[in-house]
Design a protein around this motif. Sequence first.
Motif, PDB file in Angstrom:
ATOM      1  N   LYS A  51      10.897  10.056  55.455  1.00  0.00           N
ATOM      2  CA  LYS A  51       9.980  10.765  56.432  1.00  0.00           C
ATOM      3  C   LYS A  51      10.873  11.863  57.019  1.00  0.00           C
ATOM      4  O   LYS A  51      10.199  13.061  57.482  1.00  0.00           O
ATOM      5  CB  LYS A  51       9.902   9.689  57.651  1.00  0.00           C
ATOM      6  CG  LYS A  51       8.720  10.145  58.684  1.00  0.00           C
ATOM      7  CD  LYS A  51       8.406   9.171  59.532  1.00  0.00           C
ATOM      8  CE  LYS A  51       7.201   9.792  60.716  1.00  0.00           C
ATOM      9  NZ  LYS A  51       6.862   8.666  61.457  1.00  0.00           N
ATOM     10  N   ALA A  52      11.882  11.821  57.373  1.00  0.00           N
ATOM     11  CA  ALA A  52      12.840  13.116  57.831  1.00  0.00           C
ATOM     12  C   ALA A  52      13.138  14.131  57.066  1.00  0.00           C
ATOM     13  O   ALA A  52      13.852  15.227  57.475  1.00  0.00           O
ATOM     14  CB  ALA A  52      14.276  12.508  58.668  1.00  0.00           C
ATOM     15  N   GLY A  68      17.411  14.971  49.844  1.00  0.00           N
ATOM     16  CA  GLY A  68      16.373  15.879  50.245  1.00  0.00           C
ATOM     17  C   GLY A  68      16.743  17.476  50.222  1.00  0.00           C
ATOM     18  O   GLY A  68      16.017  18.188  50.110  1.00  0.00           O
ATOM     19  N   LYS A  69      18.064  17.393  50.487  1.00  0.00           N
ATOM     20  CA  LYS A  69      18.710  18.827  50.594  1.00  0.00           C
ATOM     21  C   LYS A  69      20.116  18.693  50.641  1.00  0.00           C
ATOM     22  O   LYS A  69      20.705  17.611  50.253  1.00  0.00           O
ATOM     23  CB  LYS A  69      18.532  19.502  51.947  1.00  0.00           C
ATOM     24  CG  LYS A  69      18.683  18.609  53.372  1.00  0.00           C
ATOM     25  CD  LYS A  69      18.181  19.157  54.384  1.00  0.00           C
ATOM     26  CE  LYS A  69      18.481  18.153  55.374  1.00  0.00           C
ATOM     27  NZ  LYS A  69      17.772  18.814  56.849  1.00  0.00           N
ATOM     28  N   SER A  75      23.977  16.816  58.603  1.00  0.00           N
ATOM     29  CA  SER A  75      24.931  16.641  59.693  1.00  0.00           C
ATOM     30  C   SER A  75      24.863  15.124  59.906  1.00  0.00           C
ATOM     31  O   SER A  75      23.825  14.353  59.775  1.00  0.00           O
ATOM     32  CB  SER A  75      24.914  17.312  60.963  1.00  0.00           C
ATOM     33  OG  SER A  75      23.829  16.919  61.620  1.00  0.00           O
ATOM     34  N   VAL A  76      25.997  14.482  60.102  1.00  0.00           N
ATOM     35  CA  VAL A  76      26.177  12.926  60.687  1.00  0.00           C
ATOM     36  C   VAL A  76      25.101  12.846  61.807  1.00  0.00           C
ATOM     37  O   VAL A  76      24.370  12.005  62.053  1.00  0.00           O
ATOM     38  CB  VAL A  76      27.569  12.618  60.869  1.00  0.00           C
ATOM     39  CG1 VAL A  76      27.265  11.246  61.553  1.00  0.00           C
ATOM     40  CG2 VAL A  76      28.175  12.445  59.615  1.00  0.00           C
ATOM     41  N   GLY A  77      24.992  13.839  62.589  1.00  0.00           N
ATOM     42  CA  GLY A  77      24.254  13.703  63.827  1.00  0.00           C
ATOM     43  C   GLY A  77      22.691  13.582  63.588  1.00  0.00           C
ATOM     44  O   GLY A  77      21.955  12.884  64.093  1.00  0.00           O
ATOM     45  N   GLU A  78      22.378  14.485  62.546  1.00  0.00           N
ATOM     46  CA  GLU A  78      20.766  14.374  62.141  1.00  0.00           C
ATOM     47  C   GLU A  78      20.622  12.900  61.667  1.00  0.00           C
ATOM     48  O   GLU A  78      19.624  12.361  61.808  1.00  0.00           O
ATOM     49  CB  GLU A  78      20.719  15.512  61.395  1.00  0.00           C
ATOM     50  CG  GLU A  78      19.288  15.414  60.400  1.00  0.00           C
ATOM     51  CD  GLU A  78      19.066  16.707  59.381  1.00  0.00           C
ATOM     52  OE1 GLU A  78      17.835  16.621  58.757  1.00  0.00           O
ATOM     53  OE2 GLU A  78      19.985  17.124  59.026  1.00  0.00           O
ATOM     54  N   LEU A  83      18.087   7.330  62.627  1.00  0.00           N
ATOM     55  CA  LEU A  83      18.375   5.975  62.335  1.00  0.00           C
ATOM     56  C   LEU A  83      18.408   5.246  63.711  1.00  0.00           C
ATOM     57  O   LEU A  83      18.082   4.080  63.907  1.00  0.00           O
ATOM     58  CB  LEU A  83      19.329   5.382  61.421  1.00  0.00           C
ATOM     59  CG  LEU A  83      19.225   6.124  60.137  1.00  0.00           C
ATOM     60  CD1 LEU A  83      20.472   5.921  59.290  1.00  0.00           C
ATOM     61  CD2 LEU A  83      17.949   5.411  59.553  1.00  0.00           C
ATOM     62  N   GLU A  84      18.948   6.148  64.648  1.00  0.00           N
ATOM     63  CA  GLU A  84      19.305   5.410  66.090  1.00  0.00           C
ATOM     64  C   GLU A  84      18.395   6.026  67.211  1.00  0.00           C
ATOM     65  O   GLU A  84      18.282   5.282  68.238  1.00  0.00           O
ATOM     66  CB  GLU A  84      20.714   5.610  66.443  1.00  0.00           C
ATOM     67  CG  GLU A  84      21.740   4.849  65.577  1.00  0.00           C
ATOM     68  CD  GLU A  84      21.772   3.548  65.945  1.00  0.00           C
ATOM     69  OE1 GLU A  84      21.760   3.087  67.093  1.00  0.00           O
ATOM     70  OE2 GLU A  84      21.934   2.697  64.977  1.00  0.00           O
TER      71      GLU A  84
END
Length: 143
Positions: A51-52, A68-69, A75-78, A83-84
Motif C-alpha cells: 500500500k505504501a 517497489g523501488k 530508508s529504514v525510517g520509511e 509498519l509502526e
Amino acid sequence: MKLSTRARYGLRALIDLGLYSKDETISLQSIAGRQNISVSYLEQIMALLKKAGIVKSSRGACGGYQLGKSAAEISVGEILRVLEGNLNAAVCEEETCQGADICVAKIVWKRINDGITNAVDTLMLSELIEESRRMREKNAGIE
C-alpha cells in the motif's frame, strides 16, 4: 524505543527480498521459510508495504513480491513508519503539562526523537542488504 515484531519481521523480509530478487518476484513462502516467519503474518506485513509502494506484487504461477523501488531509495525510517507509525520514543505533553513553560526535560525528549529520526532516515535498505550479503559471504567461508 522498542519495535514490534511487525517492524522487525518486515525489515527482515525486505532485506531478504533485496538479497534474493534481482529481476524476478519472490514468493512469500520462500521469504517466510528463510526468515522463519509465518506466511499469514507476512501477508499482513506485505499488504502494508505494498500500500505504501515499498513492494509490488504480481499474481499467478510465477507471482510473488519484489521491491517497489530501488533499495537505495528506501530508508529504514520509511519502512518503520509504515509498519509502526510514529517513531517518537518520548512525547512531551505540553498542552496538558502544568510546568511546560519552564520545563527543560522537553529538550531531552526532542534530542532523543531527533536522533532516532536522523538514524533511521539516513540508513537505506540498500546498506542493510549489502551488509547482509557481506555477512553471509563471510560466514560461508567459515563453514
